[in-house]
Design a protein around this motif. Structure first.
Motif, PDB file in Angstrom:
ATOM      1  N   ILE A 251      65.679  29.182 -81.232  1.00 38.84           N
ATOM      2  CA  ILE A 251      65.995  28.119 -82.178  1.00 38.84           C
ATOM      3  C   ILE A 251      64.971  26.992 -82.095  1.00 38.84           C
ATOM      4  O   ILE A 251      64.687  26.314 -83.097  1.00 38.84           O
ATOM      5  N   THR A 252      64.373  26.786 -80.935  1.00 42.59           N
ATOM      6  CA  THR A 252      63.348  25.748 -80.794  1.00 42.59           C
ATOM      7  C   THR A 252      62.140  26.057 -81.671  1.00 42.59           C
ATOM      8  O   THR A 252      61.640  25.198 -82.411  1.00 42.59           O
ATOM      9  N   GLN A 253      61.664  27.292 -81.610  1.00 42.66           N
ATOM     10  CA  GLN A 253      60.527  27.692 -82.422  1.00 42.66           C
ATOM     11  C   GLN A 253      60.881  27.674 -83.900  1.00 42.66           C
ATOM     12  O   GLN A 253      60.049  27.312 -84.753  1.00 42.66           O
ATOM     13  N   LEU A 254      62.117  28.050 -84.219  1.00 43.75           N
ATOM     14  CA  LEU A 254      62.539  28.065 -85.622  1.00 43.75           C
ATOM     15  C   LEU A 254      62.477  26.657 -86.208  1.00 43.75           C
ATOM     16  O   LEU A 254      62.008  26.466 -87.334  1.00 43.75           O
ATOM     17  N   ASP A 289      67.449  33.372 -91.076  1.00 46.04           N
ATOM     18  CA  ASP A 289      67.219  32.975 -92.465  1.00 46.04           C
ATOM     19  C   ASP A 289      68.254  31.952 -92.930  1.00 46.04           C
ATOM     20  O   ASP A 289      67.923  31.004 -93.656  1.00 46.04           O
ATOM     21  N   ARG A 290      69.514  32.145 -92.502  1.00 45.60           N
ATOM     22  CA  ARG A 290      70.571  31.211 -92.909  1.00 45.60           C
ATOM     23  C   ARG A 290      70.414  29.858 -92.217  1.00 45.60           C
ATOM     24  O   ARG A 290      70.648  28.809 -92.830  1.00 45.60           O
ATOM     25  N   ILE A 291      70.011  29.857 -90.955  1.00 44.20           N
ATOM     26  CA  ILE A 291      69.806  28.589 -90.258  1.00 44.20           C
ATOM     27  C   ILE A 291      68.586  27.859 -90.843  1.00 44.20           C
ATOM     28  O   ILE A 291      68.574  26.632 -90.944  1.00 44.20           O
ATOM     29  N   LYS A 292      67.564  28.616 -91.239  1.00 48.27           N
ATOM     30  CA  LYS A 292      66.440  28.005 -91.938  1.00 48.27           C
ATOM     31  C   LYS A 292      66.914  27.341 -93.233  1.00 48.27           C
ATOM     32  O   LYS A 292      66.482  26.226 -93.563  1.00 48.27           O
ATOM     33  N   GLN A 293      67.822  28.012 -93.937  1.00 47.50           N
ATOM     34  CA  GLN A 293      68.356  27.445 -95.171  1.00 47.50           C
ATOM     35  C   GLN A 293      69.115  26.154 -94.895  1.00 47.50           C
ATOM     36  O   GLN A 293      69.020  25.182 -95.664  1.00 47.50           O
ATOM     37  N   VAL A 294      69.856  26.115 -93.790  1.00 45.37           N
ATOM     38  CA  VAL A 294      70.571  24.892 -93.401  1.00 45.37           C
ATOM     39  C   VAL A 294      69.594  23.749 -93.170  1.00 45.37           C
ATOM     40  O   VAL A 294      69.768  22.626 -93.685  1.00 45.37           O
ATOM     41  N   LEU A 295      68.545  24.013 -92.401  1.00 42.96           N
ATOM     42  CA  LEU A 295      67.564  22.969 -92.104  1.00 42.96           C
ATOM     43  C   LEU A 295      66.839  22.495 -93.364  1.00 42.96           C
ATOM     44  O   LEU A 295      66.615  21.288 -93.554  1.00 42.96           O
ATOM     45  N   THR A 405      69.367  41.993 -72.202  1.00 44.43           N
ATOM     46  CA  THR A 405      70.299  43.077 -72.518  1.00 44.43           C
ATOM     47  C   THR A 405      70.328  43.371 -74.001  1.00 44.43           C
ATOM     48  O   THR A 405      70.415  44.524 -74.437  1.00 44.43           O
ATOM     49  N   SER A 406      70.248  42.307 -74.832  1.00 41.63           N
ATOM     50  CA  SER A 406      70.392  42.487 -76.274  1.00 41.63           C
ATOM     51  C   SER A 406      69.127  43.062 -76.927  1.00 41.63           C
ATOM     52  O   SER A 406      69.182  43.521 -78.051  1.00 41.63           O
ATOM     53  N   GLY A 407      67.994  42.999 -76.255  1.00 35.08           N
ATOM     54  CA  GLY A 407      66.795  43.581 -76.840  1.00 35.08           C
ATOM     55  C   GLY A 407      65.772  42.530 -77.178  1.00 35.08           C
ATOM     56  O   GLY A 407      65.663  41.501 -76.523  1.00 35.08           O
ATOM     57  N   LYS A 408      65.050  42.770 -78.272  1.00 31.20           N
ATOM     58  CA  LYS A 408      63.906  41.916 -78.594  1.00 31.20           C
ATOM     59  C   LYS A 408      64.356  40.541 -79.102  1.00 31.20           C
ATOM     60  O   LYS A 408      65.442  40.362 -79.613  1.00 31.20           O
ATOM     61  N   VAL A 409      63.464  39.588 -78.974  1.00 26.26           N
ATOM     62  CA  VAL A 409      63.686  38.240 -79.463  1.00 26.26           C
ATOM     63  C   VAL A 409      63.018  38.108 -80.829  1.00 26.26           C
ATOM     64  O   VAL A 409      61.853  38.465 -80.996  1.00 26.26           O
ATOM     65  N   LYS A 410      63.789  37.607 -81.789  1.00 28.18           N
ATOM     66  CA  LYS A 410      63.247  37.476 -83.149  1.00 28.18           C
ATOM     67  C   LYS A 410      62.723  36.053 -83.344  1.00 28.18           C
ATOM     68  O   LYS A 410      63.437  35.081 -83.131  1.00 28.18           O
ATOM     69  N   HIS A 411      61.474  35.933 -83.762  1.00 29.61           N
ATOM     70  CA  HIS A 411      60.873  34.648 -84.060  1.00 29.61           C
ATOM     71  C   HIS A 411      60.887  34.466 -85.572  1.00 29.61           C
ATOM     72  O   HIS A 411      60.679  35.423 -86.336  1.00 29.61           O
ATOM     73  N   PRO A 412      61.118  33.230 -86.026  1.00 30.08           N
ATOM     74  CA  PRO A 412      61.221  32.997 -87.468  1.00 30.08           C
ATOM     75  C   PRO A 412      59.933  33.253 -88.222  1.00 30.08           C
ATOM     76  O   PRO A 412      59.945  33.477 -89.415  1.00 30.08           O
ATOM     77  N   ASN A 413      58.790  33.173 -87.538  1.00 28.69           N
ATOM     78  CA  ASN A 413      57.524  33.388 -88.241  1.00 28.69           C
ATOM     79  C   ASN A 413      57.104  34.839 -88.199  1.00 28.69           C
ATOM     80  O   ASN A 413      56.052  35.181 -88.626  1.00 28.69           O
TER      81      ASN A 413
END
Length: 413
Positions: A251-254, A289-295, A405-413
């Motif tokens: 969320i920091t990078q987003l 994508d939804r949190i980006k829309q909020v911001l 455990t959950s797998g890869k980390v998704k970056h917004p870019n």
């Protein structure tokens, strides 16, 4: 604003007031009669015991020699025959009659007091229930201005207050619903009129096709598309049918990426400050994508209400149970009476319908729905002439083991 004073259509014999009143009177009568009978029986028995105890106290030996006749032996050959029936029975009857008179008086006083208490305490509550029934019936017919007078501070009055609060909410929702068609029609009419005018000019040869013209038409079509998409998003979110594509996201990078993109894509005349440390990542299981829309919605709202030269600050506070993200500005602020309604769709503190004063009024509603879909909460604080601060929370930040455990980390870019 009308008060519900109409009488109910329930027949008298079936009404709650009649049943409670008759039932209370029947209980008073039955209780008084039973108390009188028990008291009278007890008094008679106690009086007879009193006479026997009195005779024993005088150490008299009384031998019954016939009905109503007794022989008392006083010693030294003195024997007296007496008739006790009339004396004792008469005294007993007089005693019992006097006691019964007292009991009757007590029963009458008790009944009058009970009826008075029922009238003072119960009947007003029944009238309140009847008003609630009449008001609810009128509201069902579309009269949403009905309110019930609150006469006391008890459970029935609490019900009346809840009814009035519900009526206020329904009336406000109905008012917003009626305005929604006009609001949507207004927002659609302007771009459609522009597109129609340009197309007629092109068809009649009045306007020559130019790149700038097509850019304008494309901008108007984008406006229409965005409005329709916002309405669809809001409708799905309110119906609980909005699908989130959840993934582990930094969320920091987003936040940093959204602020950078927003500043580049807008002709910013404001100072955009980002109070976030990129070297301190915070991970959440969210739909990026939804949190980006909020911001973006919160930033657009801040730009709209902040004069040129003002500042907008995006900050993040991370704690164990949740992460709080805020967008504050140095704009005009929001009046206190408008704060509870800023997240209502199509609600506008400024009732004028121009884009220069706030757009469609859907953006903040979408913000609330998207944040709540993630399990968070949104709030606002504001002061007139100082600015506003919109905050939303994202619960349950992920720890490093959970991320692995959950797998890869998704970056917004």
């Amino acid at each position: 604003m009308g008060w519900a004073t109409g009488s109910p259509t329930v027949p008298l014999l079936k009404s709650l007031r009649f049943k409670v009143t008759v039932g209370t009177i029947a209980i008073i009568i039955a209780t008084s009669a039973l108390s009188g009978w028990l008291a009278s029986t007890s008094v008679t028995e106690r009086f007879e015991r009193f006479l026997i105890q009195s005779d024993e106290a005088r150490n008299l030996f009384v031998e019954e020699i016939g009905q109503g006749t007794a022989r008392a032996d006083f010693g030294q050959g003195l024997v007296v025959e007496v008739y006790y029936d009339e004396a004792t029975t008469g005294l007993q009857q007089e005693y019992v009659a006097s006691v019964n008179r007292v009991i009757t008086l007590v029963v009458i006083i008790t009944g009058v007091v009970s009826l008075a208490l029922v009238t003072l305490l119960l009947l007003p509550r029944l009238l309140t229930i009847e008003e609630l029934t009449a008001a609810a019936r009128k509201m069902a017919d579309g009269h949403l201005d009905q309110r019930v007078r609150v006469k006391a501070d008890d459970e029935i009055s609490a019900l009346a207050k809840s009814f009035n609060h519900m009526a206020d909410s329904l009336e406000r929702a109905e008012r917003l619903r009626r305005n929604m068609v006009n609001d949507v029609a207004h927002e659609l009419r302007t771009p459609l009129s522009n597109i129609q005018g340009y197309m007629e000019g092109l068809r009649d040869g009045v306007i020559e096709p130019r790149v700038q013209l097509f850019d304008s038409l494309y901008s108007e079509s984008q406006l229409l598309t965005r409005l329709v998409d916002d309405l669809q998003t809001l409708t799905l979110a309110e119906a609980g049918q909005l699908r989130l594509r959840l993934d582990v996201c930094n969320i920091t990078q987003l936040i940093c990426d959204v602020c950078a993109t927003f500043g580049d894509s807008h002709d910013m005349t404001h100072e955009l400050l980002v109070d976030v440390n990129p070297s301190s990542p915070v991970f959440h299981h969210i739909d990026p994508d939804r949190i980006k829309q909020v911001l973006i919605n919160l930033l657009s709202n801040a730009v709209e209400y902040t004069p040129k030269g003002g500042s907008i600050t995006v900050a993040m506070i991370h704690s164990a149970p949740e992460t709080t993200i805020s967008v504050s500005d140095t704009g005009s602020g929001i009046a206190p009476q408008h704060l509870p309604y800023v997240f209502e769709r199509f609600y506008r503190a400024d009732p004028s319908r121009t884009r220069a004063t706030g757009g469609t009024g859907i953006g903040l509603s979408i913000v609330r729905q998207l944040v709540e879909a993630h399990g968070g909460k949104v709030s606002v604080t504001s002061s007139l002439g100082v600015g506003s601060c919109f905050q939303f929370t994202l619960p349950n930040p992920l720890t490093l083991p959970a991320i692995e455990t959950s797998g890869k980390v998704k970056h917004p870019n």
